[in-house]
Design a protein around this motif. Structure first.
Motif, short mmCIF file in Angstrom:
data_model
loop_
_atom_site.label_atom_id
_atom_site.label_comp_id
_atom_site.label_asym_id
_atom_site.label_seq_id
_atom_site.Cartn_x
_atom_site.Cartn_y
_atom_site.Cartn_z
N TRP A 77 0.83 -1.21 0.00
CA TRP A 77 0.00 0.00 0.00
C TRP A 77 0.87 1.26 0.00
O TRP A 77 0.54 2.25 -0.65
N LEU A 78 1.99 1.21 0.73
CA LEU A 78 2.91 2.34 0.72
C LEU A 78 3.47 2.57 -0.69
O LEU A 78 3.52 3.70 -1.17
N LEU A 79 3.86 1.49 -1.35
CA LEU A 79 4.38 1.61 -2.71
C LEU A 79 3.30 2.08 -3.68
O LEU A 79 3.58 2.85 -4.61
N ALA A 80 2.06 1.65 -3.48
CA ALA A 80 0.95 2.13 -4.32
C ALA A 80 0.74 3.63 -4.10
O ALA A 80 0.53 4.38 -5.06
N GLY A 81 0.83 4.07 -2.84
CA GLY A 81 0.69 5.49 -2.55
C GLY A 81 1.82 6.32 -3.14
O GLY A 81 1.59 7.39 -3.70
N LEU A 82 3.04 5.81 -3.04
CA LEU A 82 4.18 6.52 -3.64
C LEU A 82 4.06 6.55 -5.16
O LEU A 82 4.39 7.56 -5.80
N SER A 83 3.55 5.47 -5.75
CA SER A 83 3.34 5.45 -7.20
C SER A 83 2.26 6.45 -7.61
O SER A 83 2.37 7.11 -8.64
N LEU A 84 1.21 6.56 -6.79
CA LEU A 84 0.15 7.53 -7.06
C LEU A 84 0.70 8.96 -6.96
O LEU A 84 0.40 9.81 -7.80
N LEU A 85 1.51 9.21 -5.94
CA LEU A 85 2.15 10.52 -5.81
C LEU A 85 3.04 10.81 -7.02
O LEU A 85 3.03 11.92 -7.56
N ASN A 86 3.78 9.81 -7.46
CA ASN A 86 4.62 9.94 -8.64
C ASN A 86 3.77 10.26 -9.87
O ASN A 86 4.15 11.09 -10.70
N LEU A 87 2.62 9.62 -10.00
CA LEU A 87 1.72 9.88 -11.12
C LEU A 87 1.21 11.32 -11.09
O LEU A 87 1.18 12.00 -12.12
N VAL A 88 0.83 11.79 -9.92
CA VAL A 88 0.33 13.16 -9.79
C VAL A 88 1.42 14.17 -10.16
O VAL A 88 1.18 15.13 -10.91
N ILE A 89 2.63 13.94 -9.68
CA ILE A 89 3.74 14.84 -10.01
C ILE A 89 4.04 14.78 -11.50
O ILE A 89 4.29 15.80 -12.14
N HIS A 90 3.99 13.57 -12.08
CA HIS A 90 4.23 13.42 -13.51
C HIS A 90 3.20 14.18 -14.34
O HIS A 90 3.55 14.86 -15.30
N VAL A 91 1.93 14.07 -13.96
CA VAL A 91 0.88 14.78 -14.69
C VAL A 91 1.09 16.29 -14.58
O VAL A 91 0.98 17.02 -15.58
N PHE A 92 1.41 16.77 -13.39
CA PHE A 92 1.65 18.20 -13.20
C PHE A 92 2.82 18.68 -14.06
O PHE A 92 2.72 19.69 -14.76
N CYS A 93 3.92 17.94 -14.01
CA CYS A 93 5.10 18.34 -14.80
C CYS A 93 4.85 18.21 -16.30
O CYS A 93 5.33 19.03 -17.08
N SER A 94 4.10 17.20 -16.71
CA SER A 94 3.80 17.02 -18.13
C SER A 94 2.92 18.14 -18.67
O SER A 94 3.10 18.59 -19.81
N LYS A 95 1.98 18.60 -17.86
CA LYS A 95 1.12 19.71 -18.29
C LYS A 95 1.91 20.99 -18.47
O LYS A 95 1.57 21.81 -19.31
N ASN A 96 2.94 21.18 -17.67
CA ASN A 96 3.74 22.40 -17.71
C ASN A 96 4.98 22.28 -18.59
O ASN A 96 5.78 23.20 -18.65
N PHE A 97 5.13 21.17 -19.27
CA PHE A 97 6.32 20.94 -20.09
C PHE A 97 6.19 21.69 -21.41
O PHE A 97 5.18 21.58 -22.10
N LYS A 98 7.21 22.45 -21.74
CA LYS A 98 7.23 23.17 -23.01
C LYS A 98 7.97 22.32 -24.03
O LYS A 98 9.13 21.97 -23.84
N ILE A 99 7.30 22.02 -25.11
CA ILE A 99 7.86 21.17 -26.15
C ILE A 99 8.68 22.02 -27.11
O ILE A 99 8.18 23.01 -27.64
N GLU A 100 9.92 21.62 -27.32
CA GLU A 100 10.80 22.40 -28.17
C GLU A 100 10.83 21.87 -29.60
O GLU A 100 10.95 22.63 -30.54
N TYR A 101 10.73 20.58 -29.78
CA TYR A 101 10.94 19.98 -31.10
C TYR A 101 9.64 19.40 -31.68
O TYR A 101 9.63 18.29 -32.16
N GLY A 102 8.54 20.08 -31.59
CA GLY A 102 7.30 19.57 -32.18
C GLY A 102 6.30 19.24 -31.09
O GLY A 102 6.59 19.23 -29.91
N ASP A 103 5.09 18.94 -31.51
CA ASP A 103 4.00 18.66 -30.58
C ASP A 103 3.97 17.18 -30.26
O ASP A 103 3.74 16.35 -31.12
N MET A 104 4.20 16.83 -28.98
CA MET A 104 4.19 15.43 -28.55
C MET A 104 2.88 15.09 -27.85
O MET A 104 2.64 13.95 -27.54
N ARG A 105 2.05 16.05 -27.53
CA ARG A 105 0.80 15.75 -26.79
C ARG A 105 -0.33 15.47 -27.71
O ARG A 105 -0.61 15.97 -28.69
#
Length: 167
Positions: free
Chosen positions: A139-167
């Motif tokens: 359960w601890l690892l699932a929670g850490l993975s969920l936290l990692n997912l939330v951070i990933h989504v936040f960082c992915s939304k704010n990522f500026k693409i330099e070499y074309g549109d990847m989204r």
């Protein structure tokens, strides 16, 4: 197989590398949760068979762990491929090898440090697993993975693409 799985949106390259990594992070949350549920079931079986105080294995097939381990292995492979493609696409030509090596280094260092840290602070895993709560670790690892997912989504939304549109 990866071409089929990752070309569902109808784009030329399918899901972007960031989307692939996000999907895999979601699968990791599911995988750790499934492992925790199997462990809870194993502990309930040990208690119902009066095996809690006995250092003997619970009569349950090891194959109950196959789906989680298969999913975890597949997720790691897909994450690795997505990370390599991401760093290769987003790095300058002169730094592609260095960035790929750095990605592998940070992954290995993160796995080592996190495993060492978690297993050092976790006190609920005794020598007799029938008395312990390995499910808490899952359960601890699932929670850490969920936290990692939330951070990933936040960082992915704010990522500026330099070499074309990847989204």
């Amino acid at each position: 197989m990866t071409e089929f799985l990752f070309q569902l949106p109808g784009k030329e390259r399918g899901f972007s590398e960031l989307q692939r990594m996000g999907i895999v992070l979601f699968l990791l949350v599911f995988c750790m949760s499934a492992a925790a549920i199997v462990e809870i079931w194993r502990l309930d079986l040990a208690q119902s068979l009066w095996l809690v105080d006995e250092p003997v294995p619970v009569p349950i097939s090891i194959f109950w762990q196959v789906p989680q381990n298969f999913l975890l292995g597949a997720a790691e492979v897909f994450t690795f491929i997505g990370q390599l493609e991401f760093f290769y696409d987003q790095s300058p030509d002169a730094m592609r090898s260095l960035c790929s090596a750095f990605a592998l280094f940070t992954t290995s260092l993160g796995n080592y440090l996190m495993s060492s840290f978690v297993l050092t602070i976790v006190t609920w895993i005794p020598d007799n697993l029938n008395k312990g709560h390995l499910d808490y670790l899952f359960w601890l690892l699932a929670g850490l993975s969920l936290l990692n997912l939330v951070i990933h989504v936040f960082c992915s939304k704010n990522f500026k693409i330099e070499y074309g549109d990847m989204r």
